[in-house]
Design an enzyme around this catalytic site. Structure first.
Site, mmCIF file in Angstrom:
data_model
loop_
_atom_site.group_PDB
_atom_site.id
_atom_site.type_symbol
_atom_site.label_atom_id
_atom_site.label_comp_id
_atom_site.label_asym_id
_atom_site.label_seq_id
_atom_site.Cartn_x
_atom_site.Cartn_y
_atom_site.Cartn_z
ATOM 1 N N GLU A 102 -6.575 56.232 50.831
ATOM 2 C CA GLU A 102 -5.679 56.307 51.975
ATOM 3 C C GLU A 102 -4.538 55.300 51.842
ATOM 4 O O GLU A 102 -4.712 54.225 51.274
ATOM 5 C CB GLU A 102 -6.446 56.023 53.257
ATOM 6 C CG GLU A 102 -7.382 57.155 53.606
ATOM 7 C CD GLU A 102 -8.253 56.828 54.801
ATOM 8 O OE1 GLU A 102 -8.596 57.757 55.522
ATOM 9 O OE2 GLU A 102 -8.575 55.652 55.014
ATOM 10 N N CYS A 115 1.023 50.092 53.337
ATOM 11 C CA CYS A 115 -0.229 49.448 52.942
ATOM 12 C C CYS A 115 -0.919 50.357 51.933
ATOM 13 O O CYS A 115 -1.271 51.497 52.252
ATOM 14 C CB CYS A 115 -1.089 49.257 54.202
ATOM 15 S SG CYS A 115 -2.704 48.579 53.841
ATOM 16 N N CYS A 122 -14.755 49.549 46.635
ATOM 17 C CA CYS A 122 -14.615 48.134 46.296
ATOM 18 C C CYS A 122 -15.966 47.601 45.820
ATOM 19 O O CYS A 122 -17.011 47.981 46.346
ATOM 20 C CB CYS A 122 -14.155 47.346 47.517
ATOM 21 S SG CYS A 122 -13.720 45.631 47.140
ATOM 22 N N CYS A 126 -17.988 42.216 51.052
ATOM 23 C CA CYS A 126 -17.656 41.447 52.243
ATOM 24 C C CYS A 126 -18.377 42.076 53.439
ATOM 25 O O CYS A 126 -18.347 43.287 53.641
ATOM 26 C CB CYS A 126 -16.139 41.411 52.441
ATOM 27 S SG CYS A 126 -15.312 40.657 51.026
ATOM 28 N N CYS A 129 -16.572 44.452 56.102
ATOM 29 C CA CYS A 129 -15.582 45.408 55.595
ATOM 30 C C CYS A 129 -16.212 46.775 55.370
ATOM 31 O O CYS A 129 -17.238 46.884 54.692
ATOM 32 C CB CYS A 129 -14.968 44.882 54.303
ATOM 33 S SG CYS A 129 -13.769 46.019 53.605
ATOM 34 N N CYS A 345 -9.397 59.438 61.347
ATOM 35 C CA CYS A 345 -9.468 59.432 59.890
ATOM 36 C C CYS A 345 -10.903 59.410 59.407
ATOM 37 O O CYS A 345 -11.288 60.181 58.546
ATOM 38 C CB CYS A 345 -8.740 58.219 59.336
ATOM 39 S SG CYS A 345 -9.287 57.757 57.720
HETATM 40 N N1 SAH Z 1 -9.830 43.040 48.729
HETATM 41 C C1 SAH Z 1 -8.622 42.501 49.251
HETATM 42 C C2 SAH Z 1 -7.713 43.482 49.958
HETATM 43 C C3 SAH Z 1 -8.340 44.510 50.894
HETATM 44 S S1 SAH Z 1 -8.802 44.095 52.492
HETATM 45 C C4 SAH Z 1 -8.945 41.317 50.147
HETATM 46 O O1 SAH Z 1 -10.115 41.026 50.329
HETATM 47 O O2 SAH Z 1 -8.037 40.648 50.608
HETATM 48 C C5 SAH Z 1 -7.386 43.686 53.426
HETATM 49 C C6 SAH Z 1 -7.723 42.733 54.575
HETATM 50 O O3 SAH Z 1 -8.480 43.399 55.628
HETATM 51 C C7 SAH Z 1 -8.590 41.588 54.123
HETATM 52 O O4 SAH Z 1 -8.179 40.382 54.663
HETATM 53 C C8 SAH Z 1 -9.953 41.997 54.650
HETATM 54 O O5 SAH Z 1 -10.805 40.922 54.728
HETATM 55 C C9 SAH Z 1 -9.589 42.610 55.987
HETATM 56 N N2 SAH Z 1 -10.654 43.414 56.597
HETATM 57 C C10 SAH Z 1 -11.666 44.040 55.977
HETATM 58 N N3 SAH Z 1 -12.446 44.668 56.867
HETATM 59 C C11 SAH Z 1 -11.917 44.449 58.076
HETATM 60 C C12 SAH Z 1 -12.257 44.865 59.402
HETATM 61 N N4 SAH Z 1 -13.304 45.644 59.629
HETATM 62 N N5 SAH Z 1 -11.484 44.451 60.409
HETATM 63 C C13 SAH Z 1 -10.387 43.697 60.169
HETATM 64 N N6 SAH Z 1 -10.002 43.293 58.945
HETATM 65 C C14 SAH Z 1 -10.767 43.657 57.911
#
Ligand code: SAH
Length: 367
Positions: A102, A115, A122, A126, A129, A345
């Site tokens: 996406e 974006c 991934c 985390c 996420c 989505c």
């Molecule tokens: N892997 C990279 C880029 C992808 S995530 C990174 O970790 O930076 C982009 C941003 O969205 C990151 O800061 C991530 O921590 C955040 N993110 C992930 N899941 C999220 C969620 N459920 N709510 C808000 N932000 C989130």
């Protein structure tokens, strides 16, 4: 016994979206052409959005015919194109038989942020996420990364100009290093998208050795997913921290910005109720960032099914922000955008390919 030879397979065409300027020049030299052809091709493809060689009128007919036979300009295919009531637009792209990604366009006063994704899924886990839940499938090629920009720009036409690009979609960009660097080179190339290095931002969870390598090859803007003020909590939220702890990560950030005192690393900090949002944690964060040229972007947590976390309340976010600002740290809070299509989505992807539910956060920094 006669042996019937297998019919020759048609030669796969070279996708010119995969070439940054250097690679494009290399290709033209290889086929006996002058390197300046590379610039012409880049301008047709990326600045005018043209993929049909027949329309490239400043190129000889002979070369156009050669290119049509051997090359193509093929971006990922748009499967869905959704518009939010707030103007946010989201595309679901089909890459190959199985994989989809996406891409989101967020229009704001005076700018338009795209974006984009760098991987399918991934590999990092985390805790908060949603992409982590779907696992890792594969890296995107340069053509697939820049193809998101190409297709989005063509789809937007006169309706939106891409002024900023953030690698904040799916995936960890520093784990797809070479392809991400080539694609970002194109974003910044005067003969391609011509976006300033201040407006191309790579977001990373903090792969320290790759950060140092990045500093050697580019000076794009950097955002780091910090999310916790101490190792104990960050080990849980961003497990790669066990390998590259905060001290090493912040030292790498200082090295990344170098001597240029205008540059700052954006520290992303997702606001999780009762987990990382207390005033004491805000103070600890301010102490941690002392001496690190940085600003903080607070991200209200975007919930998803079975996330196990909740977003901090607006008062907690405001209080956290105030403590950081009092400590002299420039702090912004992201505005969540495209909520209506974000929810839709998840369902949409589920309908199309229920083995790979994926969900991209749609946020933008409050100006
Ligand atoms: N892997 C990279 C880029 C992808 S995530 C990174 O970790 O930076 C982009 C941003 O969205 C990151 O800061 C991530 O921590 C955040 N993110 C992930 N899941 C999220 C969620 N459920 N709510 C808000 N932000 C989130």
């Amino acid at each position: 016994m006669s042996c019937i030879p297998e019919p020759a397979k048609p030669e796969a065409k070279i996708n010119l979206l995969a070439f940054d300027r250097k690679a494009m020049e290399g290709y033209f030299v290889e086929i006996g052409e002058k390197p300046f052809r590379a610039v012409q091709l880049l301008q047709w493809i990326h600045q005018r959005g043209v993929g049909d060689f027949a329309l490239m009128t400043n190129i000889s007919k002979l070369l156009r015919a050669y290119l049509a036979e051997h090359c193509e300009v093929r971006a990922p295919e748009i499967v869905f194109d959704q518009r939010s009531s707030d103007g946010t637009r989201k595309w679901l792209f089909q890459l190959d038989g199985l994989n989809r990604i996406e891409t989101v366009f967020i229009p704001e006063e005076g700018r338009g942020t795209l974006c984009i994704s760098s991987q399918v899924g991934c590999a990092l886990e985390c805790a908060f996420c949603s992409t982590a839940r779907q696992g890792f499938n594969r890296n995107l090629g340069v053509d697939e990364i820049i193809g998101q920009v190409w297709a989005a720009q063509n789809a937007l036409g006169e309706q939106g100009k891409i002024t900023n690009i953030v690698l904040m979609g799916m995936g960890e960009p520093l784990l797809n290093f070479n392809n991400v660097v080539s694609a970002t080179n194109l974003m910044m190339d005067d003969f391609a998208y011509c976006i300033s290095k201040r407006r191309v931002t790579l977001s990373t969870s903090g792969i320290v050795p790759a950060l140092d390598r990045l500093a050697e090859v580019t000076d794009i803007s950097l955002a780091v997913s910090l999310h916790a003020p101490d190792d104990e909590l960050r080990n849980r939220l961003v497990p790669i921290n066990q390998k590259y702890p905060l001290k090493d990560l912040l030292a790498a950030c200082v090295r990344y910005v170098g001597q240029d005192n205008r540059r700052k690393v954006t520290m992303e900090y997702v606001m999780l109720a009762g987990v990382n949002d207390s005033p004491a944690q805000a103070r600890a964060l301010a102490r941690l960032l002392t001496g690190v040229p940085s600003k903080v972007n607070l991200i209200p947590f975007n919930p998803f099914p079975d996330a196990g976390y909740e977003c901090s309340g607006s008062q907690a976010i405001a209080g956290f922000s105030a403590i950081l600002q009092q400590a002299g740290i420039v702090t912004t809070t992201r505005k969540t955008r495209g909520d209506d299509i974000d929810a839709a989505c998840g369902q949409l992807v589920g309908k199309v390919n229920d083995k790979s539910r994926r969900h991209l956060r749609v946020h933008t920094a409050a100006a």
